[in-house]
Design a protein around this motif. Structure first.
Motif, mmCIF file in Angstrom:
data_model
loop_
_atom_site.group_PDB
_atom_site.id
_atom_site.type_symbol
_atom_site.label_atom_id
_atom_site.label_comp_id
_atom_site.label_asym_id
_atom_site.label_seq_id
_atom_site.Cartn_x
_atom_site.Cartn_y
_atom_site.Cartn_z
ATOM 1 N N ASP A 73 0.827 -1.209 0.000
ATOM 2 C CA ASP A 73 0.000 0.000 0.000
ATOM 3 C C ASP A 73 0.860 1.257 0.000
ATOM 4 O O ASP A 73 0.599 2.208 -0.751
ATOM 5 C CB ASP A 73 -0.927 0.011 1.219
ATOM 6 N N ALA A 74 1.881 1.274 0.843
ATOM 7 C CA ALA A 74 2.746 2.457 0.920
ATOM 8 C C ALA A 74 3.490 2.668 -0.390
ATOM 9 O O ALA A 74 3.640 3.805 -0.857
ATOM 10 C CB ALA A 74 3.732 2.313 2.077
ATOM 11 N N LEU A 75 3.956 1.587 -1.009
ATOM 12 C CA LEU A 75 4.667 1.719 -2.278
ATOM 13 C C LEU A 75 3.733 2.220 -3.374
ATOM 14 O O LEU A 75 4.107 3.076 -4.182
ATOM 15 C CB LEU A 75 5.278 0.375 -2.675
ATOM 16 N N ALA A 76 2.515 1.702 -3.393
ATOM 17 C CA ALA A 76 1.556 2.160 -4.407
ATOM 18 C C ALA A 76 1.220 3.634 -4.207
ATOM 19 O O ALA A 76 1.131 4.395 -5.176
ATOM 20 C CB ALA A 76 0.293 1.308 -4.339
ATOM 21 N N SER A 77 1.068 4.056 -2.952
ATOM 22 C CA SER A 77 0.766 5.463 -2.675
ATOM 23 C C SER A 77 1.891 6.372 -3.141
ATOM 24 O O SER A 77 1.659 7.505 -3.570
ATOM 25 C CB SER A 77 0.523 5.664 -1.177
ATOM 26 N N GLY A 78 3.133 5.879 -3.054
ATOM 27 C CA GLY A 78 4.280 6.666 -3.498
ATOM 28 C C GLY A 78 4.581 6.544 -4.974
ATOM 29 O O GLY A 78 5.543 7.147 -5.459
ATOM 30 N N ILE A 128 -0.345 2.198 -12.315
ATOM 31 C CA ILE A 128 0.298 3.457 -11.923
ATOM 32 C C ILE A 128 0.865 4.114 -13.175
ATOM 33 O O ILE A 128 1.554 3.479 -13.980
ATOM 34 C CB ILE A 128 1.412 3.211 -10.895
ATOM 35 N N ALA A 129 0.602 5.381 -13.351
ATOM 36 C CA ALA A 129 1.079 6.092 -14.535
ATOM 37 C C ALA A 129 2.605 6.193 -14.525
ATOM 38 O O ALA A 129 3.219 6.381 -13.459
ATOM 39 C CB ALA A 129 0.469 7.486 -14.588
ATOM 40 N N PRO A 130 3.234 6.081 -15.687
ATOM 41 C CA PRO A 130 4.696 6.244 -15.749
ATOM 42 C C PRO A 130 5.143 7.591 -15.206
ATOM 43 O O PRO A 130 4.453 8.604 -15.365
ATOM 44 C CB PRO A 130 4.997 6.130 -17.252
ATOM 45 N N ASP A 131 6.305 7.583 -14.563
ATOM 46 C CA ASP A 131 6.836 8.762 -13.887
ATOM 47 C C ASP A 131 8.197 9.091 -14.499
ATOM 48 O O ASP A 131 9.058 8.210 -14.630
ATOM 49 C CB ASP A 131 6.982 8.448 -12.391
ATOM 50 N N ARG A 132 8.429 10.340 -14.850
ATOM 51 C CA ARG A 132 9.689 10.731 -15.486
ATOM 52 C C ARG A 132 10.884 10.566 -14.545
ATOM 53 O O ARG A 132 12.039 10.525 -15.009
ATOM 54 C CB ARG A 132 9.612 12.159 -16.002
#
Length: 423
Positions: A94-99, A141-145
């Motif tokens: 959960d914490a990893l998904a939130s981050g 989760i959307a890709p993050d630059r």
């Protein structure tokens, strides 16, 4: 020095039982205390703290090793501790998904891999199902630059998505892999010498060179894009992979037989050139693993195999077959990881002599550290033994399992693109 294959299994088993002994349990879950690097006052320092949930140094990686060890020994304590470690890893999802942490070694991707592979090996269908669910969570989760490389970004997640996209509801995972591939294409710095990526994110120093290698650089990204090109049929991904390799080739140092470490804090030689590191994370061992994979995927590009041969020669010369030469036996930047290139090259190129050399180096390490009752040299300078996969005992144990039976124990250093995953 020769060591029977069974000696590697026995050494791995002793490491596994020490990990079981040292586990800290609570309500059906377990974790460990160990050394890690933490930022304090603008500097990185070693700290002794509970292991996280992730694959790199946390309970996911330790659980995966124990599950693979159980396959050979059948000892219940290994199975039970592996399941409890992976329960701890799942509790961190959960914490990893939130981050937004979807990556392989530092995020949801690695937890998914560990739970899926361990669940199938331990015949725990519920655990494998949890791993599959975590992977789907990462896919949404959307890709993050700021998350680009193999360690924590799109290049590590793409191959996991592809490996799982052949079953039920696979279209969702393939679409996510393509979205991450398009993300990488959009972020590429395109020059006449090739394509590269800022894998340091928004914290990169101004003007910092883009990195080479498997963990943080062009090799890892090339593997992901080439695999995606083959799976999707889109030539743009394959062409981007080749452009990433061109960038690395432009920096190759022929006299070193190696590719330099372009991080800004790495000292330069008297000739002003950046120094070369010899490790999975930076340098010939990881680049060699990438080239072996890419050679199988792109057999019409003979120079890829030639670069693999160069990496193998450089890495083999460093091991020497006598004792650890890197100051560590960890997977990330030690002889355990370097030996993995020789093991994989022996398999892919059908060269038993390379496996024999890796086993000679492993035998010397077992004699010195395990049989000599000395602490294994792990991956944090100035710190003691630590339990995790990429820097510590779980990874050293896994390297010994690979030396025992490389056909039955897939590499965890190129596992995301290994067609045998998630065995």
């Amino acid at each position: 020095m020769s060591t029977d294959r069974l000696d590697f299994l026995q050494a791995a088993d002793r490491i596994g039982h020490r990990l079981c002994r040292d586990a800290l349990w609570s309500e059906g879950r377990c974790t460990w205390l160990g050394w890690a690097m933490e930022a304090h006052g603008g500097a990185w320092r070693t700290a002794y703290r509970p292991a996280s949930a992730v694959l790199y140094e946390g309970s996911a990686g330790i659980g995966l090793f124990l599950a693979r060890l159980f396959r050979f020994t059948g000892e219940p304590i290994l199975r039970d501790t592996a399941c409890a470690a992976l329960a701890h890893a799942l509790s961190g999802a959960d914490a990893l998904a939130s981050g937004g942490d979807y990556g392989l070694h530092a995020g949801l991707g690695g937890i998914a891999l560990a739970c899926s592979a361990a669940g199938r090996q331990l015949e725990r269908e519920a655990l494998a199902a949890h791993g599959d669910a975590v992977l789907r969570r990462a896919a949404r989760i959307a890709p993050d630059r700021d998350r680009v490389d193999v360690i924590n970004g799109s290049a590590g997640l793409i191959p996991l998505l592809l490996a799982a996209s052949h079953g039920e509801r696979g279209e969702e995972l393939l679409r996510a892999a393509i979205a991450h591939g398009e993300h990488l294409l959009a972020l590429a710095a395109r020059t006449t010498s090739g394509w590269s990526w800022n894998t340091l994110g928004s914290g990169a120093p101004p003007g910092a060179a883009h990195l080479l290698g498997y963990a943080h650089g062009g090799s890892g990204i090339a593997c992901a894009l080439a695999a995606l090109g083959a799976a999707s049929g889109r030539a743009a991904f394959t062409e981007a992979a080749l452009a990433a390799l061109a960038y690395e080739r432009a920096h190759f140092q022929p006299d070193q037989g190696n590719w330099p470490d372009l991080r800004d804090f790495v000292p330069r030689g008297t000739d002003g050139r950046p120094a070369c590191m010899l490790a999975w994370c930076h340098g010939a061992p990881g680049i060699g693993l990438a080239r072996l994979f890419l050679h199988r995927l792109l057999p019409d590009e003979p120079w890829i195999l030639a670069e693999a041969e160069t990496a193998i020669r450089t890495t083999a010369a460093s091991l020497g077959g006598t004792m650890a030469t890197s100051g560590s036996f960890c997977l990330c930047h030690g002889d355990g990881g370097n030996a993995d290139l020789l093991i994989e090259a022996s398999r892919v190129l059908d060269r038993p002599a390379l496996l024999a050399q890796a086993r000679a180096a492993g035998a010397a390490a077992v004699a010195r550290y395990e049989d000599g009752s000395l602490p294994w040299p792990c991956g944090l300078p100035g710190a003691g033994e630590t339990p995790g996969l990429m820097l510590g005992l779980a990874g050293i144990g896994h390297a010994l399992l690979r030396l025992h039976d490389p056909e039955q124990v897939p590499s965890v250093l190129i596992c995301a693109t290994d067609p045998r995953w998630p065995r």
